[in-house]
Design an enzyme around this catalytic site. Sequence first.
Site, short mmCIF file in Angstrom:
data_model
loop_
_atom_site.label_atom_id
_atom_site.label_comp_id
_atom_site.label_asym_id
_atom_site.label_seq_id
_atom_site.Cartn_x
_atom_site.Cartn_y
_atom_site.Cartn_z
N ASP A 71 -9.46 -2.77 1.22
CA ASP A 71 -9.01 -4.10 1.64
C ASP A 71 -9.58 -5.18 0.72
OD1 ASP A 71 -11.37 -3.16 2.73
OD2 ASP A 71 -11.17 -4.20 4.65
N LYS B 282 -12.67 3.75 1.64
CA LYS B 282 -12.67 3.10 2.97
C LYS B 282 -13.67 3.85 3.84
CE LYS B 282 -11.34 0.03 5.84
NZ LYS B 282 -11.61 -1.41 5.64
N ASP C 2 2.06 -1.06 -5.57
CA ASP C 2 3.15 -2.01 -5.37
C ASP C 2 2.64 -3.44 -5.54
OD1 ASP C 2 4.87 0.12 -4.79
OD2 ASP C 2 5.86 -0.96 -3.17
N ASP D 179 -0.77 4.07 -3.23
CA ASP D 179 0.64 3.75 -3.04
C ASP D 179 0.79 2.25 -2.81
OD1 ASP D 179 3.34 3.85 -2.48
OD2 ASP D 179 3.14 4.96 -0.61
N TYR E 114 -0.83 12.02 2.80
CA TYR E 114 0.54 12.54 2.70
C TYR E 114 0.57 14.07 2.62
CZ TYR E 114 1.66 7.65 1.48
OH TYR E 114 1.79 6.29 1.47
MN MN Z 1 5.38 3.55 -2.97
#
Ligand code: MN
Length: 360
Positions: free
Chosen positions: A222, A189, A250, A246, A138
Amino acid sequence: MKTYRIALIPGDGIGKEVIPAGRELLEALAAAHGALRFEFERFDWGGDHYRAHGAMMPADGLDALRAMDAILFGSAGDPHIPDHITLWGLRLKICQGFDQYANVRPTRILPGIDGPLKRCGPLDLDWVIVRENSEGEYSGVGGRVHPGQPIEAATDVSMMTRAGVQRIMRFAFGLAQSRPRKRLTVVTKSNAQRHAMVMWDEIALQVAAEFPDVAWDKELVDACTARMVNRPATLDTLVATNLHADILSDLAAALAGSLGIAPTANLDPERRYPSMFEPIHGSAFDIMGKGWANPIGTFWSIVMLLEHLGEAQAAQRVMQAIEHVTADAALHTRDLGGTATTEQVTRAVCARVGAAALAG
Ligand code: MN
Ligand code: NAD
């Protein structure tokens, strides 16, 4: 008497419902506590500000926040404005402008909450996810060329710096060290992304040497999702990149019962700038204006705010009030399968904060 200046930024959607609830809670705490006061300043930034002025917040908005002790933020996101504009124009502007590089997301299954993991006892899931909050995927580096043409091309470059990775690793190892299990999982990763993620792994290994009492392991992102579902008790503190964390957080919020409960802190650990506390959920267009928003994510964020201010006892009092209320199914909002309203939950938590004060 200690007075803290708190900036309130409700933002959009249910942010405008949960932030006033948060203010009520802080006022109830001050009324019960005696030695604690809060001065609030509200900033009506977000989608409405964008419609009126063409920007989510004023150009000099950060200056207005700089002198605050902490920021309580609702959500940015408007059904009529593209998400990348609302996100970059407000929340990321504050996070990046104040170099809040550590995003901290605790997850637990609170009393009375029914999580979706059938084989998971309430004590098996007790995590803190540390998200790198200043660079990586980001960072905003990239661009588009030949817009609209058949040969159009676009890039988002994940930018990682040695200093940026080092500081988030030090923060995460330090946080893991402060928790009873002293265990850190470094999410990576580096099998597929062979430059920045390999540097990420190397720096983790170097920083680990500074924390010999922290047991740590490495997990591919993953595989980490499967581990969160199948072996939740093997995880304690996790550190991951901006994008990976992020997504993982969630998932963590859902596994703990609802997105409406989960809190987060955007910290400047060096305390050069105010830090920002917010529920992890967004504007929730589907329920906004109905009075159904679960305010617990905001209340738990206030616990983190109080901890950051060094008010550990007040933080504990609020957390106990939250847990007292979640334990009562009659006080569950719709996202938890109940029928309680934002107002009912808020009133109950505030009452408990007051009662806890009387009890001692
Ligand atoms: Mn989020
Ligand atoms: P969302 O979190 O707004 O909603 C997802 C689902 O969870 C919805 O069904 C919603 O009703 C439910 N939900 C969320 N919070 C709840 C609460 N407190 N109580 C009860 N139910 C709750 O995510 P989304 O739908 O992906 O995004 C909506 C908008 O919010 C978008 O514009 C998005 O960009 C924005 N957003 C902002 C932030 C932020 O400001 N930090 C975070 C996520 C999404």
